[in-house]
Design an enzyme around this catalytic site. Sequence first.
Site, mmCIF file in Angstrom:
data_model
loop_
_atom_site.group_PDB
_atom_site.id
_atom_site.type_symbol
_atom_site.label_atom_id
_atom_site.label_comp_id
_atom_site.label_asym_id
_atom_site.label_seq_id
_atom_site.Cartn_x
_atom_site.Cartn_y
_atom_site.Cartn_z
ATOM 1 N N THR A 138 -10.923 2.879 -5.388
ATOM 2 C CA THR A 138 -10.857 4.115 -3.891
ATOM 3 C C THR A 138 -12.114 4.682 -4.547
ATOM 4 O O THR A 138 -12.213 4.874 -5.394
ATOM 5 C CB THR A 138 -9.754 4.676 -4.024
ATOM 6 O OG1 THR A 138 -8.618 3.421 -4.052
ATOM 7 C CG2 THR A 138 -9.647 5.539 -3.285
ATOM 8 N N VAL B 116 -0.746 -0.593 4.183
ATOM 9 C CA VAL B 116 -2.130 0.955 4.020
ATOM 10 C C VAL B 116 -1.327 1.370 2.761
ATOM 11 O O VAL B 116 -0.128 1.528 2.318
ATOM 12 C CB VAL B 116 -1.503 1.304 5.546
ATOM 13 C CG1 VAL B 116 -2.370 2.967 5.576
ATOM 14 C CG2 VAL B 116 -1.813 0.305 7.044
#
Lengths: 317, 317
Positions: free
Chosen positions: B176, B205
């Site tokens: 990320t 998610v």
Amino acid sequence: MANLALGLHGGCGTLDRSLMSEDDWAESRQHIAQALRAGWAVLKADGRAIDAVQATIMVLEDSPHFNAGYGAALTENFDHELDASIMDGATLDAGAVTSIKRVRNPIQAARAVLEGGKAVLLTGAAADQFAEQAGLTMVEPDYFTTQRRIEAVKSLKQRALTGTIAKASEAEKHGTVGAVARDSQGHLAAGTSTGGFNNKPLGRVGDSPIIGAGTYAKDGVCAVSCTGQGEIFIRRVAAYDVAARMIYGGQSLKQASDILVHETLASHGIGAGMIVLGAQGNPLAPYNTLGMYRGWIGTDGRMTVATHHDLYELGDA
Amino acid sequence: MANLALGLHGGCGTLDRSLMSEDDWAESRQHIAQALRAGWAVLKADGRAIDAVQATIMVLEDSPHFNAGYGAALTENFDHELDASIMDGATLDAGAVTSIKRVRNPIQAARAVLEGGKAVLLTGAAADQFAEQAGLTMVEPDYFTTQRRIEAVKSLKQRALTGTIAKASEAEKHGTVGAVARDSQGHLAAGTSTGGFNNKPLGRVGDSPIIGAGTYAKDGVCAVSCTGQGEIFIRRVAAYDVAARMIYGGQSLKQASDILVHETLASHGIGAGMIVLGAQGNPLAPYNTLGMYRGWIGTDGRMTVATHHDLYELGDA
């Protein structure tokens, strides 16, 4: 053994009493009582808090009086995008779904995600598909649609054209259902389910499926389910902020939840409410609007139901 | 006037050094430095923290070395579902998108949601459409795909068949990008962008688009962007928990972020990392994995870049 307790809200977007028919008002209170009895039956049978939360919310989802499941708000496209979440305070396990369209009871889909163990949050068609594979009851998208919501969206679109959107009532803007429970083992759980709001933009996700914003539960601290303009609850991490004030700040559940509803969230000029439950004691239901559909069964086993200011004591559950 | 500061992470799923080519390793460090310079230019020109965060993340999104934008992880279907969020610590305004497929820079889409003012979180095709209407650069979904990610998913699927999934490296599982900044007015901001993880289930998610879980910023307290197994960050409301420990518990930024990474999150057996920044002082970058791509420009204007244990001091930014 902990005191059993159960609480629910059916949204802080309660209509002005003068705009509700006597029949609608009576039936909404009956459905609140019915939802409480469903959850209470689980708790009385030594069931788990999370199962009680789910059972309670399913009744509200099946009622047309609340903005979740059957009777949910419509998007700007006159369809439904449903959100739900559930959290087990014993393990901090959680499950949530956003923008689902075909699961009859969205709270069951959230629970299935939790039990699946591979994700906490699933969105869109993949979430519907996951729920279907988990064996949940699926429906056609128009199953959720009621005439009342169609009229509401038409009215909102008309007023948007004529520039009177600001007059949309709280009842048209907000509404969500949620529940909190404490079981015979002292475990806590919380859950929330919503259709969002009437005429909502496609793809919009509010706080209801967001752990920490709309839903939170942690054993020994509190269980929280929120209702109101979700964007502010997300930005304020509202549900977890109640817990954090208790854990790190030593505040009581009443202090923490009152500050959130009457100060933090109110400072944004929004309607807001919560049903909250502590490690011991009865549920609390602070709100800053005209009314909030709500009800609870306290540690004495007695049921209370309310929509506006007055409380209706319904005796033993 | 506050001390300017900027920090970023590029994921805590850093490869073992022995598995990285010298060229890849050098280029990833160059891209970290380039991202820092992009954000720093904003801050030096008296720009806003939120603009610096966005500028920093866009460079990382455009680099194939990080799991966001170009080079993002692939889902189980060999396509991309991208998530991002951004938060302005001055106003607590926030914007986020989940499961978008066509916006070149997802952090721009999150920013557009924030600026749009009508929602905090948009999901799916509607979020792509919103971004397109906001004038953002759109791409074909395969723009994001790199050979490295295709190989990774193939390898994961193969190992799943042969039962050796547990050996998937951190680099295949996590990754990320995120940034935190403090501007000349003392305002804080944070942002996060991700492709999730290789072979991720459709619709899943993680914490990156969730305000309070993967991203949080509040003036006078801290700015936080997280990396690691998102499900745990959601359940632990990790980013906001850093802030809550400081606000209500009087902990320092270092105490709070170290507890999260090395105790709270580590207790779930997951790899975890954060870039955090306080109301004053330099960014901190705690992580509990082999390495974390990271870098910062401190209050003295000097740049540091790192991928594993060693820090590379690069002098004046």
